[in-house]
Design a protein around this motif. Structure first.
Motif, PDB file in Angstrom:
ATOM      1  N   PHE A 184     -65.901  75.533  91.456  1.00 11.75           N
ATOM      2  CA  PHE A 184     -65.117  76.665  91.674  1.00 11.75           C
ATOM      3  C   PHE A 184     -66.106  77.952  91.863  1.00 11.75           C
ATOM      4  N   LYS A 185     -65.420  78.910  92.814  1.00 13.45           N
ATOM      5  CA  LYS A 185     -66.435  80.200  93.200  1.00 13.45           C
ATOM      6  C   LYS A 185     -66.503  81.192  92.037  1.00 13.45           C
ATOM      7  N   GLU A 186     -67.819  81.448  91.857  1.00 14.16           N
ATOM      8  CA  GLU A 186     -68.100  82.319  90.994  1.00 14.16           C
ATOM      9  C   GLU A 186     -67.927  83.848  91.565  1.00 14.16           C
ATOM     10  N   THR A 187     -67.292  84.712  90.627  1.00 14.19           N
ATOM     11  CA  THR A 187     -66.962  85.943  91.119  1.00 14.19           C
ATOM     12  C   THR A 187     -67.496  86.870  89.855  1.00 14.19           C
ATOM     13  N   ALA A 188     -67.190  88.340  90.196  1.00 15.17           N
ATOM     14  CA  ALA A 188     -67.597  89.409  89.275  1.00 15.17           C
ATOM     15  C   ALA A 188     -66.642  89.074  87.960  1.00 15.17           C
ATOM     16  N   ALA A 189     -65.347  88.657  88.336  1.00 11.84           N
ATOM     17  CA  ALA A 189     -64.165  88.356  87.302  1.00 11.84           C
ATOM     18  C   ALA A 189     -64.330  87.324  86.848  1.00 11.84           C
ATOM     19  N   GLY A 190     -65.312  86.222  87.215  1.00 14.82           N
ATOM     20  CA  GLY A 190     -65.467  84.950  86.404  1.00 14.82           C
ATOM     21  C   GLY A 190     -64.871  83.706  87.700  1.00 14.82           C
ATOM     22  N   LEU A 191     -64.899  82.589  87.102  1.00 11.91           N
ATOM     23  CA  LEU A 191     -64.696  81.729  88.163  1.00 11.91           C
ATOM     24  C   LEU A 191     -63.123  81.674  89.015  1.00 11.91           C
ATOM     25  N   ASP A 192     -63.114  81.556  90.134  1.00 10.58           N
ATOM     26  CA  ASP A 192     -61.770  81.680  90.790  1.00 10.58           C
ATOM     27  C   ASP A 192     -61.282  80.147  91.127  1.00 10.58           C
ATOM     28  N   VAL A 193     -60.624  79.698  90.394  1.00  8.46           N
ATOM     29  CA  VAL A 193     -60.170  78.402  90.257  1.00  8.46           C
ATOM     30  C   VAL A 193     -59.277  77.988  91.519  1.00  8.46           C
ATOM     31  N   THR A 194     -58.757  79.041  92.470  1.00  7.61           N
ATOM     32  CA  THR A 194     -58.268  78.729  93.739  1.00  7.61           C
ATOM     33  C   THR A 194     -59.259  78.435  94.846  1.00  7.61           C
ATOM     34  N   ASP A 195     -60.480  78.704  94.583  1.00  2.00           N
ATOM     35  CA  ASP A 195     -61.430  78.649  95.639  1.00  2.00           C
ATOM     36  C   ASP A 195     -62.359  77.489  95.308  1.00  2.00           C
ATOM     37  N   ILE A 196     -62.300  76.109  95.855  1.00  2.00           N
ATOM     38  CA  ILE A 196     -62.770  75.067  95.468  1.00  2.00           C
ATOM     39  C   ILE A 196     -63.962  74.666  96.839  1.00  2.00           C
ATOM     40  N   GLY A 197     -65.303  74.607  96.306  1.00  2.00           N
ATOM     41  CA  GLY A 197     -66.116  74.290  97.270  1.00  2.00           C
ATOM     42  C   GLY A 197     -66.774  73.073  97.403  1.00  2.00           C
ATOM     43  N   LEU A 198     -65.950  71.985  97.188  1.00  2.00           N
ATOM     44  CA  LEU A 198     -66.146  70.486  97.036  1.00  2.00           C
ATOM     45  C   LEU A 198     -66.235  69.956  98.485  1.00  2.00           C
ATOM     46  N   ASN A 199     -65.447  70.526  99.596  1.00  2.00           N
ATOM     47  CA  ASN A 199     -65.102  70.217 100.845  1.00  2.00           C
ATOM     48  C   ASN A 199     -65.867  71.062 101.951  1.00  2.00           C
ATOM     49  N   ASN A 200     -66.871  72.158 101.363  1.00  2.00           N
ATOM     50  CA  ASN A 200     -67.500  73.109 102.485  1.00  2.00           C
ATOM     51  C   ASN A 200     -68.611  72.172 102.926  1.00  2.00           C
ATOM     52  N   GLU A 201     -69.433  72.962 103.907  1.00  2.00           N
ATOM     53  CA  GLU A 201     -70.348  72.444 104.601  1.00  2.00           C
ATOM     54  C   GLU A 201     -71.624  71.888 103.805  1.00  2.00           C
ATOM     55  N   GLY A 202     -71.834  72.641 102.870  1.00  2.00           N
ATOM     56  CA  GLY A 202     -73.148  72.138 101.730  1.00  2.00           C
ATOM     57  C   GLY A 202     -72.799  70.965 101.113  1.00  2.00           C
ATOM     58  N   ALA A 203     -71.399  70.887 100.560  1.00  2.00           N
ATOM     59  CA  ALA A 203     -70.994  69.738  99.651  1.00  2.00           C
ATOM     60  C   ALA A 203     -70.897  68.609 100.459  1.00  2.00           C
ATOM     61  N   VAL A 204     -70.531  68.754 101.813  1.00  2.00           N
ATOM     62  CA  VAL A 204     -70.306  67.279 102.763  1.00  2.00           C
ATOM     63  C   VAL A 204     -71.732  66.823 102.948  1.00  2.00           C
ATOM     64  N   ALA A 205     -72.731  68.044 103.251  1.00  2.00           N
ATOM     65  CA  ALA A 205     -74.064  67.570 103.601  1.00  2.00           C
ATOM     66  C   ALA A 205     -74.591  66.813 102.119  1.00  2.00           C
ATOM     67  N   GLY A 206     -74.386  67.219 100.990  1.00  2.00           N
ATOM     68  CA  GLY A 206     -74.905  66.754  99.761  1.00  2.00           C
ATOM     69  C   GLY A 206     -74.306  65.295  99.633  1.00  2.00           C
ATOM     70  N   GLY A 207     -73.114  65.334  99.900  1.00  2.00           N
ATOM     71  CA  GLY A 207     -72.395  63.942  99.616  1.00  2.00           C
ATOM     72  C   GLY A 207     -72.797  62.949 100.668  1.00  2.00           C
ATOM     73  N   ASN A 208     -73.105  63.326 101.910  1.00  2.00           N
ATOM     74  CA  ASN A 208     -73.600  62.462 102.977  1.00  2.00           C
ATOM     75  C   ASN A 208     -75.102  61.866 102.633  1.00  2.00           C
ATOM     76  N   LEU A 209     -75.690  62.870 102.133  1.00  2.00           N
ATOM     77  CA  LEU A 209     -77.097  62.103 101.765  1.00  2.00           C
ATOM     78  C   LEU A 209     -77.116  61.336 100.727  1.00  2.00           C
ATOM     79  N   ILE A 210     -76.247  61.538  99.589  1.00  2.00           N
ATOM     80  CA  ILE A 210     -75.926  60.530  98.249  1.00  2.00           C
ATOM     81  C   ILE A 210     -75.612  59.383  98.959  1.00  2.00           C
ATOM     82  N   LYS A 211     -74.742  59.210 100.032  1.00  2.00           N
ATOM     83  CA  LYS A 211     -74.074  58.138 100.483  1.00  2.00           C
ATOM     84  C   LYS A 211     -75.198  57.512 101.481  1.00  2.00           C
ATOM     85  N   SER A 212     -75.863  58.145 102.153  1.00  2.00           N
ATOM     86  CA  SER A 212     -76.912  57.481 102.711  1.00  2.00           C
ATOM     87  C   SER A 212     -78.002  56.756 101.957  1.00  2.00           C
ATOM     88  N   TRP A 213     -78.041  56.924 100.684  1.00  2.00           N
ATOM     89  CA  TRP A 213     -78.834  56.193  99.785  1.00  2.00           C
ATOM     90  C   TRP A 213     -78.294  55.073  99.307  1.00  2.00           C
TER      91      TRP A 213
END
Length: 213
Positions: A184-213
């Motif tokens: 969840f996205k961290e904001t000054a007001a706390g976690l924004d549960v409507t903003d999920i970052g598990l399908n952004n470019e970084g998450a995909v790159a990390g997932g692909n790295l793990i998959k490659s192993w």
């Protein structure tokens, strides 16, 4: 002391100095330190402290049963990720003031906070580490590329060069979060549960790295 934790001391709603006795639930590992603190506390304030040993895995479930009935301990030693559930259910009280708060890592205090209130005092740090066999690897890798290279070099019919609990997100998270993924996205007001970052470019790159192993 600058210490971060996945474990904390939670102050419980039933805390009452009228009873002149505090009951603490703790697992075995923390008891020696608590006994010393309890002795100092009793000497300074004249309030008895009773430390009861409870298996760590049972503390939260037992407390969830006991607390609504007004029973159980005044303080528990538990994990930071218990805070939300216990706070929502009104079973723990916020800590109104923490002396020397600037001596703690902000991330530790944030972990034990909910709704802008601090509910626990962090006392230790837990982190993931790479453990390597010095008979097979002479120097720890400093980059992912070095890790992969050393793992391949060490691998044969009897040795697996790299192994970890890939299905456990706790252990896979560094490879995902380190590239810019997040839950969840961290904001000054706390976690924004409507903003999920598990399908952004970084998450995909990390997932692909793990998959490659």
């Amino acid at each position: 002391m600058r210490k971060l934790t996945a474990v904390l001391v939670l102050l419980i709603v039933m805390l009452s100095f009228v009873s002149a006795k505090l009951v603490i639930w703790s697992s075995e590992n923390q008891i020696p330190a608590l006994e010393k603190l309890a002795a100092d506390f009793e000497s300074d304030y004249g309030i008895q402290v009773e430390i009861q040993q409870v298996n760590f895995g049972d503390i939260k479930s037992k407390f969830l049963t006991a607390a609504p009935a007004g029973e159980g301990p005044d303080i528990i030693v538990g994990a930071h990720d218990w805070v939300g559930e216990l706070a929502i259910n009104g079973l723990i009280e916020p800590i109104p003031f923490l002396p020397e708060a600037d001596q703690y890592y902000d991330v530790a205090l944030d972990a034990f906070s909910y709704g802008g209130n601090l509910y626990g005092v962090p006392y230790t740090v837990e982190a993931i580490a790479i453990i390597y066999n010095k008979d097979l690897v002479f120097e720890a890798p400093k980059t992912i590329s070095e890790l992969e290279e050393l793992a391949f070099e060490a691998s044969d019919d009897e040795v697996v060069g790299l192994i970890y609990a890939v299905g456990d997100f706790y252990h896979s998270a560094p490879f995902i979060l380190g590239r810019g993924g997040y839950i969840f996205k961290e904001t000054a007001a706390g976690l924004d549960v409507t903003d999920i970052g598990l399908n952004n470019e970084g998450a995909v790159a990390g997932g692909n790295l793990i998959k490659s192993w």
